[in-house]
Design a protein around this motif. Structure first.
Motif, PDB file in Angstrom:
ATOM      1  N   ARG A 182      -4.767   6.620   8.642  1.00  0.00           N
ATOM      2  CA  ARG A 182      -3.720   5.918   7.996  1.00  0.00           C
ATOM      3  C   ARG A 182      -3.772   4.360   8.686  1.00  0.00           C
ATOM      4  O   ARG A 182      -3.612   3.462   7.905  1.00  0.00           O
ATOM      5  N   MET A 209       4.732   3.386   7.170  1.00  0.00           N
ATOM      6  CA  MET A 209       3.453   4.278   7.999  1.00  0.00           C
ATOM      7  C   MET A 209       3.759   5.701   7.725  1.00  0.00           C
ATOM      8  O   MET A 209       2.711   6.580   7.750  1.00  0.00           O
ATOM      9  N   GLY A 210       5.073   6.045   7.798  1.00  0.00           N
ATOM     10  CA  GLY A 210       4.973   7.601   8.002  1.00  0.00           C
ATOM     11  C   GLY A 210       6.584   7.914   7.513  1.00  0.00           C
ATOM     12  O   GLY A 210       7.371   6.862   7.214  1.00  0.00           O
ATOM     13  N   ASP A 245       0.784  -1.201  -0.177  1.00  0.00           N
ATOM     14  CA  ASP A 245       0.044  -0.061  -0.156  1.00  0.00           C
ATOM     15  C   ASP A 245       1.061   1.251  -0.125  1.00  0.00           C
ATOM     16  O   ASP A 245       2.131   1.222  -0.130  1.00  0.00           O
ATOM     17  N   ASN A 276       1.986  -3.884   4.332  1.00  0.00           N
ATOM     18  CA  ASN A 276       2.094  -2.116   4.590  1.00  0.00           C
ATOM     19  C   ASN A 276       3.568  -1.678   4.077  1.00  0.00           C
ATOM     20  O   ASN A 276       4.345  -2.274   4.412  1.00  0.00           O
ATOM     21  N   ARG A 303       1.008   5.710   1.281  1.00  0.00           N
ATOM     22  CA  ARG A 303       0.548   6.765   2.333  1.00  0.00           C
ATOM     23  C   ARG A 303      -0.350   7.604   1.745  1.00  0.00           C
ATOM     24  O   ARG A 303      -0.803   8.501   2.380  1.00  0.00           O
ATOM     25  N   LYS A 304      -0.948   7.277   0.768  1.00  0.00           N
ATOM     26  CA  LYS A 304      -2.042   7.998  -0.048  1.00  0.00           C
ATOM     27  C   LYS A 304      -3.248   7.362   0.620  1.00  0.00           C
ATOM     28  O   LYS A 304      -4.123   6.725   0.376  1.00  0.00           O
ATOM     29  N   THR A 305      -3.629   7.839   1.973  1.00  0.00           N
ATOM     30  CA  THR A 305      -4.735   7.387   2.989  1.00  0.00           C
ATOM     31  C   THR A 305      -5.216   8.832   3.326  1.00  0.00           C
ATOM     32  O   THR A 305      -4.657   9.973   3.077  1.00  0.00           O
ATOM     33  N   GLU A 339      -6.905   2.369   7.679  1.00  0.00           N
ATOM     34  CA  GLU A 339      -6.894   1.773   6.090  1.00  0.00           C
ATOM     35  C   GLU A 339      -5.844   1.065   5.888  1.00  0.00           C
ATOM     36  O   GLU A 339      -5.943   0.083   5.091  1.00  0.00           O
ATOM     37  N   LYS A 340      -4.585   1.215   6.475  1.00  0.00           N
ATOM     38  CA  LYS A 340      -3.557   0.358   6.151  1.00  0.00           C
ATOM     39  C   LYS A 340      -4.027  -1.081   6.779  1.00  0.00           C
ATOM     40  O   LYS A 340      -3.651  -2.112   6.311  1.00  0.00           O
TER      41      LYS A 340
END
Length: 273
Positions: free
Chosen positions: A132, A149-150, A123, A146, A125-127, A135-136
């Motif tokens: 986030r 995350m950031g 996936d 994943n 970072r377009k959440t 959705e992840k």
């Protein structure tokens, strides 16, 4: 980032506010309900619905688990509590299941295409802001792995970063001294030339961004000959229609923001018995 409990409490406050006005009119009574599938899909959201039931004092008996497929008409869960509680929580529990399951359902379609090739589905970072983790989690239920995350868990040097870097090799050497020992460095490359520069600079991962499958194949061949220990990722406007052509190139992973932002809501319903 919010915990599951904090996320659920915020969802409850948004929907219930100071209380359900229905409860001012009718006395509570024992009640049961079931969640039924009105379309096919892949379930996600169990973890969050369980927290909701714990906080609100009703029980859920699941007939499906996160990541399992369901078809039209199947009973997904059985809820037991009182009428005030079940009716007040109906939209909250359905919204969480619908949102997560819709993402998981689309993700599974991508994952099924990649399965024969052994290519990891990632996936992005377009959440949606503040969603986030949720959705992840949903993409994981659908079969994705994943991505970061950031900005704090790996260093990705994108095309925008490259505009500010005069010498990539020198930057990478400096980064190795400053970022955590376990953090990987990924470089986004829009051309073979940039990919080659990233290989030579010592990237852990090179992302072939917005390249055609034939361009990606060229990068894969070069990687296999010179830098077999470096991972390759393909990304950029990859859809259900094109993802297999990228899997055939031999990349290690393919990432797509579509798993989240192109997911259409499936249909689930709660019925009182």
């Amino acid at each position: 980032m919010k915990s599951v409990e904090e996320f659920v409490l915020d969802a409850l406050y948004e929907d219930i506010g100071r209380g359900d006005l229905y409860a001012l009119v009718e006395p509570k009574k024992p009640a049961v309900a079931r969640v039924i599938a009105k379309s096919e899909g892949v379930l996600a959201g169990v973890k969050y619905a369980d927290m909701l039931s714990k906080l609100q004092g009703f029980s859920i008996e699941w007939h499906k688990a996160d990541g399992e497929k369901f078809v039209v008409g199947e009973e997904i869960a059985f809820l037991n509590g009182d009428s005030h509680t079940l009716l007040a929580n109906e939209r909250t529990v359905l919204n969480m299941l619908l949102h997560a399951s819709s993402i998981a359902t689309l993700t599974r379609k991508y994952a099924d295409i990649l399965k024969p090739y052994g290519t990891k589905l990632l996936d992005t970072r377009k959440t949606r802001p503040n969603l986030r983790i949720f959705e992840k989690y949903a993409t994981r239920c659908g079969g994705a792995v994943n991505h970061r995350m950031g900005l704090d868990d790996s260093l990705m040097i994108k095309d925008t970063h490259l505009k500010t870097i005069d010498n990539l090799k020198e930057y990478m050497a400096k980064a190795r001294r400053k970022i955590p020992f376990t953090a990987k460095i990924e470089v986004e490359a829009e051309t073979f030339a940039i990919a080659k520069e990233a290989f030579e600079a010592g990237a852990d991962i090179v992302m072939c961004d917005n390249m055609s499958p034939s361009e990606v194949e060229e990068v894969v061949r070069y990687r296999n000959e010179k830098y077999p220990y470096i991972l390759l990722e393909a990304s950029g406007n990859i859809s259900l229609e094109t993802i297999e052509s990228y899997a055939k190139t031999g990349v290690d992973a393919i990432s797509s923001g579509s798993l989240v932002h192109q997911a259409n809501w499936i249909d689930l319903s709660m019925k009182m018995l």
